[in-house]
Design an enzyme around this catalytic site. Structure first.
Site, mmCIF file in Angstrom:
data_model
loop_
_atom_site.group_PDB
_atom_site.id
_atom_site.type_symbol
_atom_site.label_atom_id
_atom_site.label_comp_id
_atom_site.label_asym_id
_atom_site.label_seq_id
_atom_site.Cartn_x
_atom_site.Cartn_y
_atom_site.Cartn_z
ATOM 1 N N ASP A 1 -0.819 -3.527 -8.367
ATOM 2 C CA ASP A 1 -0.552 -4.445 -9.460
ATOM 3 C C ASP A 1 -1.737 -5.393 -9.541
ATOM 4 O O ASP A 1 -2.146 -5.974 -8.536
ATOM 5 C CB ASP A 1 0.743 -5.218 -9.180
ATOM 6 C CG ASP A 1 1.138 -6.091 -10.354
ATOM 7 O OD1 ASP A 1 0.975 -5.639 -11.503
ATOM 8 O OD2 ASP A 1 1.588 -7.225 -10.126
ATOM 9 N N GLU B 1 -1.812 0.007 -13.264
ATOM 10 C CA GLU B 1 -1.299 -0.243 -14.594
ATOM 11 C C GLU B 1 -2.499 -0.328 -15.512
ATOM 12 O O GLU B 1 -3.469 -1.021 -15.197
ATOM 13 C CB GLU B 1 -0.593 -1.601 -14.571
ATOM 14 C CG GLU B 1 0.660 -1.637 -15.363
ATOM 15 C CD GLU B 1 1.408 -2.941 -15.146
ATOM 16 O OE1 GLU B 1 2.412 -3.129 -15.821
ATOM 17 O OE2 GLU B 1 0.987 -3.772 -14.324
ATOM 18 N N ASP C 1 5.199 -9.458 -7.172
ATOM 19 C CA ASP C 1 4.027 -8.600 -7.331
ATOM 20 C C ASP C 1 4.115 -7.323 -6.495
ATOM 21 O O ASP C 1 3.739 -6.243 -6.951
ATOM 22 C CB ASP C 1 2.761 -9.370 -6.962
ATOM 23 C CG ASP C 1 2.554 -10.562 -7.886
ATOM 24 O OD1 ASP C 1 2.881 -10.441 -9.068
ATOM 25 O OD2 ASP C 1 2.084 -11.613 -7.403
#
Ligand code: ZN
Length: 373
Positions: free
Chosen positions: A181, A265, A347
Site C-alpha cells: 500500500d 495499487e 495500512d
C-alpha cells in the site's frame, strides 16, 4: 534474455566540449521550437497536420536559412525532430498534453545515435570533438551503447546516459508474495507489516532552500549575482532529487529481491498531485517512479508486478473475513472488525487486501508485469 538498460554517468567536459555542447543544445532547441511553431501555425490557421517526413525535408531548408546549424552534428537535429514526433504521437493518442516549447533555462538534453558517437578503448567520443568525454565511471558497460543521451541539469552538472543491451539473469524463484500500500506517512506499507518510513528529503533541506530562495529574490534580474544565486538554489534541488532517487532505488531493489510477486495499487498519481496540500509530499514520496522501477526490475529478474485497479476498496475491507466498513475517514488509522473481532492497522490491512486481489488476478491469468488489473 536480452534486455535494455541505461547507464547514467556524470562527466566533466573540457572548455571546448562545453562550448560545443552549449552550441548543440542551442541548435537542437532552435530546430525543435521553430518546427513546433510551424506545426502549430499550420494546424491552427489551416487545419493541416504536418507529417514527420515533411518536417525532415523542412530541416534541409532550415539549414540553408540558418547556416549556424551546420556547426553541430546533424544527428542531434534529426533526433530532436524524432522526439517531437513521439511527443505528437503521445498527444494524438491522448496520453500527453500538446508538446511544449523548450526553454533555455531548463534541463538541456540531446540524443545521439551511433553515427554521432564512438567507443574506442572504453572511451566515449562524440562527433565534432577530438577528445574523449571525461566520464567518472561507476561500473562497466554491459555492451556497446546503441544510443546515448547527453544532458546538463539546472545545477550545471553534465551526464551521459548510455543505452546498452545486457543479459538479464532470472533470480532464483522465491516463495514470497507481498502486497504494497503506497502512503504518505510511509512511502509504502507491506502486507507482512513492514512500514518503510518516508525519508522526507524536502523537509531536511527546506530551511536552506528557503534562505537561498530569499537571497535569489533580492537579486536584480539579468545580473550575474542572480545567475549565481539561481545556481545555488538549483544545487539544493538537485541534492533533494538525488536523495529521493537513491531511497526509491534501494526500496524497489529490496522488494524485488525478496518477493516473487509484488502487488501494488495503481494510483492516479497525476490526479492526486493536483491537490496542492498533498502535492509536495507526493512528489517527495516519488510514487510513480517507485512503481516504474518495480516494473522494470521485475522484468529483469523474471518476477511479477501486479497492478490493482485504484477503485478497489482496499482500506475498508477486512482482510480476514471480507467485511466491508461503510465509511472509514482517512484520520482513522486503526479499526475493529465487528464480524471477526480483528483489530486492523488501516495500512497493513490495505496491503493484505492488495496482496489477495493481486494473487486472485494472477490466478485468472489476466495480469502480469506492467498490465493493469
Ligand atoms: Zn473481519
Amino acid at each position: 534474455m536480452k534486455q535494455k538498460r541505461a547507464y547514467k554517468e556524470r562527466f566533466y567536459p573540457t572548455p571546448e566540449q562545453e562550448t560545443l555542447l552549449a552550441q548543440s543544445f542551442g541548435c537542437g532547441r532552435f530546430v525543435y521550437n521553430n518546427t513546433l511553431r510551424f506545426r502549430t501555425d499550420a494546424y491552427y490557421k489551416d487545419g493541416k497536420s504536418i507529417s514527420h517526413s515533411e518536417v525532415e525535408k523542412r530541416l534541409v531548408s532550415l539549414k540553408k536559412e540558418f547556416p549556424f546549424l551546420v556547426d553541430v552534428s546533424s544527428v542531434i537535429l534529426q533526433q530532436t525532430l524524432r522526439d517531437q514526433q513521439e511527443a505528437f504521437k503521445n498527444f494524438w493518442a491522448g496520453r500527453a498534453k500538446y508538446p511544449k516549447f523548450k526553454k533555455r533555462h531548463s534541463r538541456q538534453s540531446m540524443r545521439l545515435t551511433k553515427a554521432a558517437f564512438s567507443m574506442k578503448n572504453s572511451q566515449l567520443f562524440i562527433a565534432k570533438s577530438k577528445e574523449p568525454l571525461n566520464i567518472r565511471w561507476s561500473r562497466p558497460l554491459a555492451s556497446e551503447p546503441s544510443s546515448i543521451t547527453i544532458s546538463k541539469d539546472l545545477a550545471g552538472r553534465y551526464f551521459v546516459s548510455m543505452l546498452c543491451e545486457f543479459d538479464a539473469k532470472p533470480m532464483p524463484v522465491s516463495n514470497k508474495t507481498v502486497g504494497i500500500d503506497l502512503g504518505l506517512t510511509d512511502l509504502f506499507i507491506t502486507s507482512d507489516g513492514n512500514k518503510s518510513g518516508n525519508p522526507r528529503h524536502t523537509r531536511r533541506y527546506e530551511q536552506k532552500l528557503a534562505y537561498l530562495q530569499r537571497q535569489l529574490a533580492k537579486k536584480q534580474k539579468g545580473s550575474n549575482n542572480r545567475a549565481k544565486a539561481r545556481l545555488k538554489v538549483a544545487r539544493v534541488h538537485a541534492k533533494i532529487a538525488d536523495c529521493r532517487m537513491d531511497a526509491t532505488h534501494k526500496a524497489s531493489r529490496t522488494l524485488i529481491n525478496e518477493n516473487q510477486v509484488v502487488c501494488v495499487e495503481s494510483l492516479n498519481v497525476k490526479g492526486m498531485i493536483k491537490n496542492p496540500k498533498l502535492a509536495r509530499h507526493i512528489a517527495d514520496a516519488n510514487w510513480g517512479e517507485f512503481v516504474r522501477q518495480l516494473k522494470y526490475k521485475s522484468e529483469w529478474a523474471d518476477r511479477t508486478v501486479v497492478e490493482i485497479d485504484r477503485f478497489f476498496p482496499s482500506s475498508k475491507r477486512c482482510s480476514c473475513c471480507g467485511f466491508v466498513h461503510e465509511s472509514l475517514p482517512l484520520s482513522i488509522r486503526e479499526w475493529y472488525c465487528p464480524e471477526c473481532n480483528t483489530i486492523h492497522d488501516r495500512d497493513i490491512n490495505a496491503a493484505k487486501n492488495i496482496r489477495t486481489a493481486g494473487l486472485a488476478g494472477l490466478a485468472c491469468g489476466a495480469t502480469g508485469t506492467g498490465v493493469a488489473a
